[in-house]
Design an enzyme around this catalytic site. Structure first.
Site, PDB file in Angstrom:
ATOM      1  NE  ARG A 252      -3.160  -0.741   3.312  1.00  0.00           N
ATOM      2  CZ  ARG A 252      -4.206  -0.761   4.140  1.00  0.00           C
ATOM      3  NH1 ARG A 252      -5.439  -0.918   3.656  1.00  0.00           N
ATOM      4  NH2 ARG A 252      -4.043  -0.643   5.435  1.00  0.00           N
ATOM      5  CG  ASP A 253       3.678   4.476   1.065  1.00  0.00           C
ATOM      6  OD1 ASP A 253       3.431   5.117   0.009  1.00  0.00           O
ATOM      7  OD2 ASP A 253       4.251   4.978   2.036  1.00  0.00           O
ATOM      8  CB  VAL A 254       4.966   0.174  -4.065  1.00  0.00           C
ATOM      9  CG1 VAL A 254       6.139   0.003  -5.024  1.00  0.00           C
ATOM     10  CG2 VAL A 254       4.626  -1.151  -3.382  1.00  0.00           C
TER      11      VAL A 254
ATOM     12  CG  ASN B 214       8.525   3.439   1.284  1.00  0.00           C
ATOM     13  OD1 ASN B 214       9.206   4.087   2.096  1.00  0.00           O
ATOM     14  ND2 ASN B 214       7.208   3.543   1.224  1.00  0.00           N
TER      15      ASN B 214
ATOM     16  CB  THR C 269       3.351   8.341  -1.829  1.00  0.00           C
ATOM     17  OG1 THR C 269       3.786   7.824  -0.559  1.00  0.00           O
ATOM     18  CG2 THR C 269       3.946   9.713  -2.049  1.00  0.00           C
TER      19      THR C 269
END
Length: 583
Positions: free
Chosen positions: A83-85, A89, A127
Protein backbone atom coordinates in the site's frame (compact mmCIF):
# COMPACT_ATOMS: atom_id res chain seq x y z
CA UNK A 1 1.96 6.47 15.16
CA UNK A 2 -1.22 7.82 13.57
CA UNK A 3 -3.64 5.75 11.46
CA UNK A 4 -3.37 4.18 8.99
CA UNK A 5 0.15 3.50 10.34
CA UNK A 6 0.28 0.76 12.98
CA UNK A 7 3.54 -0.61 14.39
CA UNK A 8 1.96 -3.74 15.87
CA UNK A 9 0.39 -4.66 12.51
CA UNK A 10 3.65 -3.79 10.72
CA UNK A 11 5.61 -6.10 13.03
CA UNK A 12 3.18 -8.96 12.45
CA UNK A 13 3.20 -8.52 8.66
CA UNK A 14 6.98 -8.18 8.44
CA UNK A 15 7.37 -11.55 10.15
CA UNK A 16 4.92 -13.03 7.64
CA UNK A 17 6.67 -11.33 4.71
CA UNK A 18 10.24 -12.48 5.37
CA UNK A 19 12.10 -13.07 2.11
CA UNK A 20 15.37 -12.21 0.41
CA UNK A 21 14.04 -8.88 -0.94
CA UNK A 22 11.99 -7.64 2.00
CA UNK A 23 13.87 -5.46 4.49
CA UNK A 24 14.38 -7.76 7.49
CA UNK A 25 13.08 -6.82 10.92
CA UNK A 26 15.95 -7.39 13.36
CA UNK A 27 14.13 -6.80 16.65
CA UNK A 28 11.49 -4.73 18.42
CA UNK A 29 11.42 -3.06 21.83
CA UNK A 30 9.26 -0.63 23.74
CA UNK A 31 10.42 2.75 24.95
CA UNK A 32 9.25 4.26 28.22
CA UNK A 33 5.71 5.35 27.64
CA UNK A 34 4.90 2.25 25.56
CA UNK A 35 6.12 3.38 22.14
CA UNK A 36 7.01 0.33 20.00
CA UNK A 37 10.33 0.65 18.15
CA UNK A 38 11.23 -1.51 15.15
CA UNK A 39 14.91 -2.12 14.36
CA UNK A 40 16.15 -2.68 10.79
CA UNK A 41 19.64 -3.06 9.28
CA UNK A 42 21.30 0.15 8.09
CA UNK A 43 20.94 0.79 4.36
CA UNK A 44 23.17 3.51 2.87
CA UNK A 45 20.87 4.37 -0.08
CA UNK A 46 17.28 4.36 -1.18
CA UNK A 47 16.19 3.98 -4.81
CA UNK A 48 14.79 7.50 -5.06
CA UNK A 49 18.05 9.08 -3.88
CA UNK A 50 20.10 6.88 -6.23
CA UNK A 51 17.90 7.80 -9.22
CA UNK A 52 17.80 11.54 -8.60
CA UNK A 53 21.58 11.75 -8.10
CA UNK A 54 22.20 9.65 -11.25
CA UNK A 55 24.16 7.09 -9.22
CA UNK A 56 22.96 3.94 -11.02
CA UNK A 57 23.85 2.33 -14.32
CA UNK A 58 21.07 0.86 -16.46
CA UNK A 59 22.07 -2.62 -15.34
CA UNK A 60 21.96 -1.61 -11.66
CA UNK A 61 18.56 0.04 -12.20
CA UNK A 62 17.18 -3.13 -13.79
CA UNK A 63 18.55 -5.19 -10.90
CA UNK A 64 16.76 -2.97 -8.36
CA UNK A 65 13.47 -3.27 -10.26
CA UNK A 66 13.87 -7.04 -10.46
CA UNK A 67 14.34 -7.19 -6.69
CA UNK A 68 11.26 -4.99 -6.20
CA UNK A 69 9.02 -7.25 -8.27
CA UNK A 70 10.47 -10.35 -6.59
CA UNK A 71 9.57 -8.86 -3.21
CA UNK A 72 6.04 -8.03 -4.39
CA UNK A 73 5.53 -11.51 -5.85
CA UNK A 74 6.40 -12.97 -2.47
CA UNK A 75 4.35 -10.65 -0.26
CA UNK A 76 1.33 -10.95 -2.55
CA UNK A 77 1.57 -14.76 -2.33
CA UNK A 78 1.19 -14.27 1.45
CA UNK A 79 -1.97 -12.19 1.02
CA UNK A 80 -0.16 -8.96 1.92
CA UNK A 81 -0.74 -5.58 0.21
CA UNK A 82 2.09 -3.11 0.82
CA UNK A 83 0.00 0.00 0.00
CA UNK A 84 2.93 2.43 -0.26
CA UNK A 85 5.27 1.26 -3.01
CA UNK A 86 7.52 4.08 -4.24
CA UNK A 87 11.23 4.61 -4.93
CA UNK A 88 12.03 5.99 -1.47
CA UNK A 89 10.68 2.79 0.14
CA UNK A 90 13.14 0.63 -1.81
CA UNK A 91 16.35 0.38 0.21
CA UNK A 92 19.74 -0.47 -1.32
CA UNK A 93 22.53 -2.30 0.50
CA UNK A 94 24.88 -1.01 -2.20
CA UNK A 95 24.48 0.56 -5.64
CA UNK A 96 24.84 -2.93 -7.10
CA UNK A 97 22.15 -4.29 -4.81
CA UNK A 98 20.48 -6.14 -3.38
CA UNK A 99 17.39 -3.95 -3.10
CA UNK A 100 14.82 -4.42 -0.34
CA UNK A 101 11.20 -3.37 -0.10
CA UNK A 102 10.73 -1.52 3.19
CA UNK A 103 8.22 0.55 5.21
CA UNK A 104 5.28 -1.79 5.78
CA UNK A 105 3.70 0.76 8.14
CA UNK A 106 0.37 0.93 6.28
CA UNK A 107 0.43 -2.56 4.77
CA UNK A 108 -2.58 -4.87 4.97
CA UNK A 109 -3.19 -8.58 5.50
CA UNK A 110 -6.56 -10.06 6.29
CA UNK A 111 -5.40 -11.93 9.41
CA UNK A 112 -3.06 -9.21 10.68
CA UNK A 113 -4.11 -7.29 13.84
CA UNK A 114 -5.88 -3.97 13.22
CA UNK A 115 -6.41 -4.70 9.51
CA UNK A 116 -9.69 -3.45 8.05
CA UNK A 117 -12.24 -5.88 6.57
CA UNK A 118 -11.33 -6.95 3.03
CA UNK A 119 -14.36 -5.24 1.43
CA UNK A 120 -14.07 -1.94 3.31
CA UNK A 121 -10.39 -1.11 3.27
CA UNK A 122 -9.36 2.50 3.80
CA UNK A 123 -8.52 4.53 0.69
CA UNK A 124 -6.20 7.01 2.40
CA UNK A 125 -3.11 4.96 1.54
CA UNK A 126 -0.19 5.34 -0.82
CA UNK A 127 1.81 8.38 -1.83
CA UNK A 128 0.08 10.82 -4.16
CA UNK A 129 1.80 10.29 -7.51
CA UNK A 130 1.85 6.50 -7.10
CA UNK A 131 -1.84 6.04 -6.20
CA UNK A 132 -3.95 4.13 -8.76
CA UNK A 133 -7.17 5.55 -10.24
CA UNK A 134 -9.30 2.88 -8.51
CA UNK A 135 -8.36 4.43 -5.15
CA UNK A 136 -9.16 7.91 -6.43
CA UNK A 137 -12.65 6.73 -7.41
CA UNK A 138 -13.36 5.19 -4.02
CA UNK A 139 -12.76 1.44 -4.56
CA UNK A 140 -12.48 -0.12 -1.10
CA UNK A 141 -12.25 -3.75 -2.28
CA UNK A 142 -8.86 -3.28 -3.90
CA UNK A 143 -6.20 -5.99 -3.93
CA UNK A 144 -2.55 -6.38 -4.88
CA UNK A 145 -3.16 -4.45 -8.14
CA UNK A 146 -2.71 -1.36 -5.96
CA UNK A 147 0.96 -2.27 -5.48
CA UNK A 148 1.47 -3.24 -9.10
CA UNK A 149 0.25 0.16 -10.29
CA UNK A 150 2.68 1.89 -7.93
CA UNK A 151 5.47 -0.49 -8.99
CA UNK A 152 4.72 0.31 -12.64
CA UNK A 153 4.96 4.03 -11.87
CA UNK A 154 8.28 3.35 -10.12
CA UNK A 155 9.59 1.37 -13.10
CA UNK A 156 8.57 4.13 -15.55
CA UNK A 157 10.31 6.71 -13.38
CA UNK A 158 13.44 4.57 -13.25
CA UNK A 159 13.47 3.92 -17.02
CA UNK A 160 12.90 7.57 -17.91
CA UNK A 161 16.02 9.55 -18.68
CA UNK A 162 14.93 12.47 -16.45
CA UNK A 163 13.61 10.25 -13.60
CA UNK A 164 10.51 12.40 -13.18
CA UNK A 165 7.37 10.84 -11.72
CA UNK A 166 5.12 9.39 -14.41
CA UNK A 167 2.06 11.26 -13.10
CA UNK A 168 1.78 14.67 -11.46
CA UNK A 169 -0.61 15.75 -8.70
CA UNK A 170 0.40 19.42 -8.82
CA UNK A 171 1.92 21.52 -6.05
CA UNK A 172 -0.98 20.84 -3.70
CA UNK A 173 -1.14 17.10 -4.25
CA UNK A 174 -4.67 17.30 -5.59
CA UNK A 175 -6.50 14.05 -6.40
CA UNK A 176 -8.31 15.76 -9.29
CA UNK A 177 -4.99 16.97 -10.69
CA UNK A 178 -3.64 13.40 -10.42
CA UNK A 179 -6.70 11.96 -12.23
CA UNK A 180 -6.29 14.51 -15.00
CA UNK A 181 -2.57 13.68 -15.30
CA UNK A 182 -3.33 9.95 -15.58
CA UNK A 183 -6.06 10.47 -18.19
CA UNK A 184 -3.97 12.95 -20.24
CA UNK A 185 -1.16 10.40 -20.50
CA UNK A 186 -2.96 7.05 -20.71
CA UNK A 187 -6.18 8.25 -22.27
CA UNK A 188 -9.59 8.81 -20.65
CA UNK A 189 -11.14 5.41 -19.95
CA UNK A 190 -14.75 4.43 -20.42
CA UNK A 191 -16.57 1.32 -19.23
CA UNK A 192 -15.53 -0.54 -22.36
CA UNK A 193 -11.85 -0.47 -21.40
CA UNK A 194 -12.40 -0.25 -17.63
CA UNK A 195 -15.66 -2.11 -16.81
CA UNK A 196 -14.73 -2.51 -13.13
CA UNK A 197 -15.05 1.25 -12.63
CA UNK A 198 -18.85 1.00 -12.69
CA UNK A 199 -18.70 -0.56 -9.21
CA UNK A 200 -16.57 2.26 -7.72
CA UNK A 201 -18.30 4.62 -5.31
CA UNK A 202 -17.20 7.86 -6.98
CA UNK A 203 -17.26 6.82 -10.64
CA UNK A 204 -19.58 8.88 -12.82
CA UNK A 205 -19.82 11.86 -10.47
CA UNK A 206 -17.79 14.03 -12.84
CA UNK A 207 -17.40 14.30 -16.60
CA UNK A 208 -13.81 14.26 -17.87
CA UNK A 209 -12.37 15.53 -21.10
CA UNK A 210 -11.69 12.59 -23.45
CA UNK A 211 -7.94 12.50 -23.93
CA UNK A 212 -6.15 10.22 -26.39
CA UNK A 213 -3.39 7.98 -24.95
CA UNK A 214 0.18 9.13 -25.53
CA UNK A 215 2.86 6.77 -26.86
CA UNK A 216 5.22 5.24 -24.30
CA UNK A 217 8.20 6.73 -26.10
CA UNK A 218 6.86 10.14 -25.07
CA UNK A 219 5.78 9.11 -21.56
CA UNK A 220 9.10 7.46 -20.72
CA UNK A 221 11.80 9.32 -22.66
CA UNK A 222 15.07 7.45 -23.00
CA UNK A 223 13.63 3.97 -22.46
CA UNK A 224 14.63 1.21 -24.89
CA UNK A 225 12.30 -0.68 -27.22
CA UNK A 226 12.64 -3.76 -24.97
CA UNK A 227 11.51 -1.73 -21.97
CA UNK A 228 8.49 -0.44 -23.92
CA UNK A 229 7.59 -4.05 -24.77
CA UNK A 230 7.73 -4.99 -21.09
CA UNK A 231 5.53 -2.07 -20.11
CA UNK A 232 2.76 -3.17 -22.46
CA UNK A 233 2.94 -6.89 -21.63
CA UNK A 234 -0.12 -7.26 -19.41
CA UNK A 235 -0.23 -10.39 -17.26
CA UNK A 236 -3.13 -12.73 -18.04
CA UNK A 237 -5.21 -14.87 -15.73
CA UNK A 238 -4.97 -18.68 -15.91
CA UNK A 239 -8.16 -18.89 -17.97
CA UNK A 240 -7.10 -16.11 -20.37
CA UNK A 241 -3.62 -17.56 -20.67
CA UNK A 242 -4.62 -21.13 -21.48
CA UNK A 243 -7.39 -20.10 -23.89
CA UNK A 244 -5.11 -17.66 -25.68
CA UNK A 245 -2.32 -20.26 -25.84
CA UNK A 246 -4.69 -22.86 -27.26
CA UNK A 247 -5.83 -20.47 -29.99
CA UNK A 248 -2.25 -19.50 -30.84
CA UNK A 249 -1.05 -23.12 -31.05
CA UNK A 250 -3.99 -24.04 -33.32
CA UNK A 251 -3.21 -21.02 -35.49
CA UNK A 252 0.48 -21.93 -35.66
CA UNK A 253 -0.41 -25.52 -36.54
CA UNK A 254 -2.41 -24.44 -39.61
CA UNK A 255 -0.03 -21.77 -40.93
CA UNK A 256 2.16 -22.84 -43.82
CA UNK A 257 4.87 -20.34 -42.89
CA UNK A 258 5.63 -19.24 -39.32
CA UNK A 259 3.94 -15.94 -38.46
CA UNK A 260 6.35 -13.83 -36.35
CA UNK A 261 3.45 -12.14 -34.52
CA UNK A 262 1.89 -15.49 -33.61
CA UNK A 263 5.26 -16.85 -32.48
CA UNK A 264 5.97 -13.73 -30.41
CA UNK A 265 2.61 -13.80 -28.64
CA UNK A 266 2.87 -17.53 -28.02
CA UNK A 267 6.37 -17.05 -26.60
CA UNK A 268 5.05 -14.44 -24.15
CA UNK A 269 2.22 -16.73 -23.07
CA UNK A 270 4.49 -19.73 -22.50
CA UNK A 271 7.05 -17.62 -20.61
CA UNK A 272 4.31 -16.31 -18.31
CA UNK A 273 2.88 -19.80 -17.90
CA UNK A 274 6.30 -21.16 -16.92
CA UNK A 275 6.70 -18.51 -14.20
CA UNK A 276 3.17 -19.12 -12.88
CA UNK A 277 3.62 -22.89 -12.66
CA UNK A 278 7.25 -23.04 -11.54
CA UNK A 279 8.09 -19.68 -10.02
CA UNK A 280 11.56 -18.12 -10.27
CA UNK A 281 14.73 -18.37 -8.17
CA UNK A 282 13.78 -15.04 -6.61
CA UNK A 283 10.06 -15.61 -6.06
CA UNK A 284 8.23 -18.74 -4.96
CA UNK A 285 5.24 -19.90 -6.92
CA UNK A 286 1.80 -19.10 -5.55
CA UNK A 287 0.07 -22.43 -4.72
CA UNK A 288 -3.32 -20.98 -5.70
CA UNK A 289 -2.04 -19.69 -9.03
CA UNK A 290 -0.23 -22.97 -9.73
CA UNK A 291 -3.30 -25.08 -8.99
CA UNK A 292 -5.56 -22.85 -11.11
CA UNK A 293 -3.15 -22.98 -14.06
CA UNK A 294 -2.75 -26.77 -13.94
CA UNK A 295 -6.52 -27.12 -13.80
CA UNK A 296 -6.98 -24.87 -16.84
CA UNK A 297 -4.24 -26.64 -18.80
CA UNK A 298 -6.25 -29.85 -18.38
CA UNK A 299 -9.58 -28.15 -19.00
CA UNK A 300 -8.39 -26.71 -22.32
CA UNK A 301 -6.84 -30.07 -23.33
CA UNK A 302 -3.69 -28.08 -23.92
CA UNK A 303 -1.22 -30.89 -23.25
CA UNK A 304 -1.86 -32.85 -26.44
CA UNK A 305 -1.75 -29.65 -28.52
CA UNK A 306 1.63 -28.70 -27.05
CA UNK A 307 2.99 -32.22 -27.56
CA UNK A 308 1.87 -32.38 -31.20
CA UNK A 309 3.17 -28.94 -32.17
CA UNK A 310 6.19 -28.22 -29.97
CA UNK A 311 8.55 -28.60 -32.94
CA UNK A 312 7.01 -25.48 -34.50
CA UNK A 313 7.70 -23.27 -31.47
CA UNK A 314 10.65 -20.84 -31.21
CA UNK A 315 13.69 -22.21 -29.36
CA UNK A 316 13.05 -20.55 -25.96
CA UNK A 317 9.36 -21.49 -26.17
CA UNK A 318 10.27 -25.14 -26.59
CA UNK A 319 12.30 -24.96 -23.39
CA UNK A 320 9.45 -23.20 -21.58
CA UNK A 321 7.03 -25.87 -22.79
CA UNK A 322 9.28 -28.60 -21.39
CA UNK A 323 9.20 -26.90 -17.98
CA UNK A 324 5.40 -26.52 -18.12
CA UNK A 325 4.96 -30.18 -19.07
CA UNK A 326 7.37 -31.57 -16.48
CA UNK A 327 6.01 -29.41 -13.66
CA UNK A 328 2.40 -30.29 -14.53
CA UNK A 329 3.32 -33.99 -14.59
CA UNK A 330 4.88 -33.69 -11.12
CA UNK A 331 2.21 -31.46 -9.58
CA UNK A 332 0.19 -32.80 -6.67
CA UNK A 333 -2.36 -30.52 -4.98
CA UNK A 334 -2.04 -30.12 -1.20
CA UNK A 335 -3.46 -33.15 0.61
CA UNK A 336 -3.39 -35.46 -2.43
CA UNK A 337 -2.48 -39.05 -1.48
CA UNK A 338 -2.73 -40.80 -4.86
CA UNK A 339 0.55 -42.40 -6.04
CA UNK A 340 0.37 -40.69 -9.43
CA UNK A 341 0.06 -36.90 -9.86
CA UNK A 342 -3.42 -36.02 -11.20
CA UNK A 343 -2.32 -34.73 -14.62
CA UNK A 344 -0.17 -37.78 -15.28
CA UNK A 345 -2.95 -40.08 -14.03
CA UNK A 346 -5.41 -38.52 -16.48
CA UNK A 347 -2.91 -38.79 -19.32
CA UNK A 348 -2.42 -42.49 -18.59
CA UNK A 349 -6.13 -43.16 -18.32
CA UNK A 350 -7.71 -40.84 -20.87
CA UNK A 351 -4.96 -39.35 -23.06
CA UNK A 352 -2.23 -41.98 -23.65
CA UNK A 353 -1.64 -40.45 -27.08
CA UNK A 354 0.19 -37.62 -25.28
CA UNK A 355 3.00 -40.04 -24.37
CA UNK A 356 3.18 -41.45 -27.90
CA UNK A 357 3.23 -37.92 -29.33
CA UNK A 358 6.13 -37.03 -27.02
CA UNK A 359 8.01 -40.10 -28.26
CA UNK A 360 7.41 -38.96 -31.84
CA UNK A 361 9.15 -35.73 -30.89
CA UNK A 362 12.34 -37.62 -31.79
CA UNK A 363 11.26 -37.49 -35.43
CA UNK A 364 12.49 -33.88 -35.52
CA UNK A 365 15.65 -32.29 -34.23
CA UNK A 366 13.73 -29.25 -32.94
CA UNK A 367 11.53 -31.26 -30.56
CA UNK A 368 13.87 -34.10 -29.56
CA UNK A 369 15.41 -32.59 -26.44
CA UNK A 370 12.33 -30.96 -24.88
CA UNK A 371 10.17 -34.03 -25.54
CA UNK A 372 12.91 -36.28 -24.20
CA UNK A 373 13.16 -34.25 -21.01
CA UNK A 374 9.41 -34.58 -20.41
CA UNK A 375 9.43 -38.32 -21.17
CA UNK A 376 12.20 -38.99 -18.66
CA UNK A 377 10.16 -37.19 -16.02
CA UNK A 378 7.08 -39.27 -16.90
CA UNK A 379 9.02 -42.55 -17.04
CA UNK A 380 9.51 -42.41 -13.28
CA UNK A 381 6.09 -44.08 -13.26
CA UNK A 382 5.80 -47.70 -14.42
CA UNK A 383 2.50 -47.10 -16.19
CA UNK A 384 4.22 -44.73 -18.65
CA UNK A 385 6.91 -47.33 -19.38
CA UNK A 386 4.14 -49.88 -20.01
CA UNK A 387 2.39 -47.54 -22.47
CA UNK A 388 5.60 -47.24 -24.47
CA UNK A 389 6.72 -50.87 -24.22
CA UNK A 390 3.37 -52.40 -25.18
CA UNK A 391 2.24 -49.87 -27.76
CA UNK A 392 0.95 -51.55 -30.93
CA UNK A 393 -0.70 -50.24 -34.11
CA UNK A 394 -4.50 -50.48 -34.01
CA UNK A 395 -7.01 -50.61 -36.91
CA UNK A 396 -8.55 -47.27 -35.95
CA UNK A 397 -5.18 -45.60 -35.37
CA UNK A 398 -5.93 -44.88 -31.72
CA UNK A 399 -3.40 -45.48 -28.96
CA UNK A 400 -4.07 -48.58 -26.86
CA UNK A 401 -5.40 -47.97 -23.38
CA UNK A 402 -3.41 -49.42 -20.51
CA UNK A 403 -6.35 -51.59 -19.40
CA UNK A 404 -6.38 -53.42 -22.77
CA UNK A 405 -2.71 -54.45 -22.70
CA UNK A 406 -1.90 -58.16 -22.39
CA UNK A 407 1.83 -58.57 -21.55
CA UNK A 408 1.65 -62.21 -22.59
CA UNK A 409 0.99 -61.39 -26.24
CA UNK A 410 4.25 -61.20 -28.24
CA UNK A 411 5.14 -57.82 -29.68
CA UNK A 412 4.88 -57.24 -33.42
CA UNK A 413 7.87 -54.91 -33.32
CA UNK A 414 5.77 -52.16 -34.91
CA UNK A 415 4.97 -50.10 -31.80
CA UNK A 416 6.54 -46.82 -30.72
CA UNK A 417 9.18 -48.50 -28.53
CA UNK A 418 10.86 -50.13 -31.49
CA UNK A 419 11.33 -46.79 -33.23
CA UNK A 420 13.87 -45.83 -30.58
CA UNK A 421 16.39 -48.06 -32.32
CA UNK A 422 16.22 -45.98 -35.49
CA UNK A 423 16.17 -42.66 -33.58
CA UNK A 424 19.34 -43.70 -31.74
CA UNK A 425 21.14 -45.18 -34.74
CA UNK A 426 20.09 -42.88 -37.58
CA UNK A 427 19.10 -39.60 -35.92
CA UNK A 428 21.13 -36.42 -35.83
CA UNK A 429 23.67 -36.41 -32.98
CA UNK A 430 21.51 -34.48 -30.48
CA UNK A 431 18.46 -36.60 -31.39
CA UNK A 432 20.44 -39.82 -31.01
CA UNK A 433 21.97 -38.77 -27.69
CA UNK A 434 18.67 -37.68 -26.16
CA UNK A 435 16.75 -40.69 -27.46
CA UNK A 436 19.40 -42.92 -25.90
CA UNK A 437 19.03 -41.18 -22.55
CA UNK A 438 15.27 -41.81 -22.66
CA UNK A 439 15.73 -45.37 -23.96
CA UNK A 440 17.89 -46.32 -20.97
CA UNK A 441 15.13 -45.24 -18.54
CA UNK A 442 12.67 -47.86 -19.83
CA UNK A 443 12.79 -51.34 -18.22
CA UNK A 444 12.82 -53.95 -21.01
CA UNK A 445 13.54 -57.62 -21.56
CA UNK A 446 12.56 -59.07 -24.95
CA UNK A 447 14.45 -56.89 -27.37
CA UNK A 448 17.97 -58.36 -27.47
CA UNK A 449 18.00 -59.38 -31.09
CA UNK A 450 17.25 -55.90 -32.40
CA UNK A 451 19.44 -54.29 -29.75
CA UNK A 452 22.46 -56.28 -30.91
CA UNK A 453 21.78 -55.97 -34.62
CA UNK A 454 20.99 -52.24 -34.74
CA UNK A 455 22.84 -50.70 -31.80
CA UNK A 456 25.71 -52.87 -30.57
CA UNK A 457 26.83 -53.47 -34.19
CA UNK A 458 26.07 -49.94 -35.36
CA UNK A 459 28.44 -48.12 -37.71
CA UNK A 460 28.21 -45.06 -35.45
CA UNK A 461 30.97 -45.01 -32.83
CA UNK A 462 28.89 -43.06 -30.30
CA UNK A 463 25.85 -45.34 -30.70
CA UNK A 464 28.00 -48.47 -30.52
CA UNK A 465 29.90 -47.41 -27.41
CA UNK A 466 26.87 -46.13 -25.49
CA UNK A 467 24.86 -49.24 -26.37
CA UNK A 468 27.57 -51.58 -25.10
CA UNK A 469 27.95 -49.50 -21.92
CA UNK A 470 24.19 -49.60 -21.28
CA UNK A 471 24.12 -53.34 -21.93
CA UNK A 472 26.81 -53.87 -19.29
CA UNK A 473 24.88 -51.75 -16.79
CA UNK A 474 21.70 -53.72 -17.43
CA UNK A 475 23.38 -57.10 -17.02
CA UNK A 476 25.16 -56.08 -13.80
CA UNK A 477 22.05 -54.61 -12.18
CA UNK A 478 20.75 -57.12 -9.63
CA UNK A 479 17.16 -56.14 -10.31
CA UNK A 480 17.64 -57.39 -13.89
CA UNK A 481 18.79 -60.92 -12.88
CA UNK A 482 16.33 -62.68 -15.19
CA UNK A 483 17.30 -60.40 -18.06
CA UNK A 484 20.98 -61.15 -17.44
CA UNK A 485 20.57 -64.92 -17.36
CA UNK A 486 18.54 -64.84 -20.58
CA UNK A 487 21.14 -62.77 -22.38
CA UNK A 488 24.28 -64.66 -21.25
CA UNK A 489 22.76 -68.07 -22.10
CA UNK A 490 23.09 -67.27 -25.80
CA UNK A 491 26.16 -68.35 -27.69
CA UNK A 492 25.29 -65.92 -30.51
CA UNK A 493 25.36 -63.05 -28.03
CA UNK A 494 28.79 -64.14 -26.79
CA UNK A 495 30.17 -64.19 -30.35
CA UNK A 496 29.04 -60.60 -30.89
CA UNK A 497 30.67 -59.47 -27.65
CA UNK A 498 33.94 -61.29 -28.33
CA UNK A 499 34.25 -59.44 -31.62
CA UNK A 500 34.13 -56.18 -29.65
CA UNK A 501 37.30 -57.19 -27.80
CA UNK A 502 39.19 -57.07 -31.14
CA UNK A 503 37.69 -53.77 -32.34
CA UNK A 504 40.30 -51.17 -33.32
CA UNK A 505 38.80 -48.60 -30.91
CA UNK A 506 39.99 -48.93 -27.33
CA UNK A 507 36.84 -47.67 -25.60
CA UNK A 508 34.80 -50.22 -27.54
CA UNK A 509 37.23 -52.88 -26.24
CA UNK A 510 36.83 -51.59 -22.69
CA UNK A 511 33.03 -51.44 -22.70
CA UNK A 512 32.87 -54.85 -24.43
CA UNK A 513 35.09 -56.34 -21.71
CA UNK A 514 32.51 -55.45 -19.04
CA UNK A 515 29.88 -57.44 -20.93
CA UNK A 516 32.25 -60.32 -21.74
CA UNK A 517 33.10 -60.79 -18.05
CA UNK A 518 29.44 -61.52 -17.26
CA UNK A 519 29.50 -64.52 -19.64
CA UNK A 520 32.74 -65.87 -18.15
CA UNK A 521 31.86 -65.25 -14.50
CA UNK A 522 28.42 -66.87 -14.80
CA UNK A 523 28.62 -70.12 -12.76
CA UNK A 524 25.73 -71.63 -14.76
CA UNK A 525 27.04 -71.22 -18.29
CA UNK A 526 24.94 -72.74 -21.04
CA UNK A 527 26.40 -75.50 -23.17
CA UNK A 528 26.56 -73.12 -26.14
CA UNK A 529 28.57 -70.58 -24.17
CA UNK A 530 30.87 -73.25 -22.70
CA UNK A 531 31.51 -74.67 -26.16
CA UNK A 532 32.63 -71.27 -27.54
CA UNK A 533 34.88 -70.48 -24.58
CA UNK A 534 36.46 -73.95 -24.57
CA UNK A 535 37.10 -73.97 -28.32
CA UNK A 536 38.70 -70.53 -28.05
CA UNK A 537 40.50 -71.16 -24.73
CA UNK A 538 44.05 -71.08 -26.08
CA UNK A 539 43.43 -67.96 -28.15
CA UNK A 540 41.83 -66.19 -25.18
CA UNK A 541 44.68 -67.14 -22.83
CA UNK A 542 47.17 -65.65 -25.30
CA UNK A 543 45.03 -62.59 -25.99
CA UNK A 544 43.82 -61.50 -22.54
CA UNK A 545 47.16 -60.95 -20.72
CA UNK A 546 48.11 -58.16 -23.15
CA UNK A 547 44.53 -56.87 -23.58
CA UNK A 548 44.48 -53.11 -22.73
CA UNK A 549 47.69 -53.66 -20.77
CA UNK A 550 48.35 -49.92 -20.53
CA UNK A 551 45.49 -49.52 -18.00
CA UNK A 552 48.02 -50.01 -15.23
CA UNK A 553 46.37 -47.59 -12.82
CA UNK A 554 42.96 -49.28 -13.10
CA UNK A 555 43.33 -51.86 -10.32
CA UNK A 556 39.76 -53.09 -10.63
CA UNK A 557 40.17 -53.78 -14.35
CA UNK A 558 43.46 -55.62 -13.74
CA UNK A 559 41.92 -57.77 -11.00
CA UNK A 560 38.87 -58.61 -13.12
CA UNK A 561 41.03 -59.53 -16.10
CA UNK A 562 43.14 -61.86 -13.91
CA UNK A 563 39.96 -63.45 -12.56
CA UNK A 564 38.62 -64.12 -16.07
CA UNK A 565 41.92 -65.65 -17.17
CA UNK A 566 41.78 -68.00 -14.18
CA UNK A 567 38.14 -68.93 -14.89
CA UNK A 568 38.96 -69.80 -18.51
CA UNK A 569 41.97 -71.88 -17.42
CA UNK A 570 39.74 -73.87 -15.02
CA UNK A 571 37.07 -74.70 -17.60
CA UNK A 572 36.62 -78.42 -18.38
CA UNK A 573 37.82 -79.95 -21.62
CA UNK A 574 34.24 -80.39 -22.82
CA UNK A 575 30.94 -78.65 -22.05
CA UNK A 576 29.17 -79.87 -18.92
CA UNK A 577 25.38 -79.42 -18.89
CA UNK A 578 24.04 -77.90 -15.67
CA UNK A 579 20.71 -78.83 -14.11
CA UNK A 580 17.87 -78.23 -16.56
CA UNK A 581 20.15 -77.87 -19.62
CA UNK A 582 20.33 -80.15 -22.61
CA UNK A 583 23.69 -81.56 -23.63
Amino acid sequence: MTPPHDSVRETYILREAQSSNVLPLLETFKQPGGRLVLVFPFMPYDFDQALQKRMLSKEQTRSCLKDLFSALAHVHSQGIIHRDVKPSNIMLKSLSGPAYLGDFGISWQDKAPASEPADTKITDVGTTCYRPPELLFGNRKYGSSLDLWAAGCTAAEAMSSDHETLFDAGDLGSELALIQSIFKKLGTPDLTVWPEAEQFHDWGKMQFYEYEPQPWSKLVPGASETEFDLSTNKQKSSIELTRSTRELVLRLATEEKPNPKTEEELARNLAQMKIMIQGTPEAEVSPEVQEALVREIESQDLIILLADNIYKFPFESRKDTQVIFSTAFRYKPPGANAPEPPVLHNVIRYRPEVIISLCKGYDRRESAMPCGGVLREALKFDAIAALILYDEPTPDGKVRELSTIDPGVPSTGQGIFWRFFDWIDKGAFEVSADAFNTFRVVNFTLFFEKYNDVLVQSESYVTKRQSIKLLGEILLDRSNYNVMTTYVDSGDHLKIIMKLLRDDRRMINYEGFHVFKVFVANPNKSVAVQRILISNRDKLLRFLPTFLEDRTEDDQFTDEKSFLIRQIELMPSAPVPTAGQAS
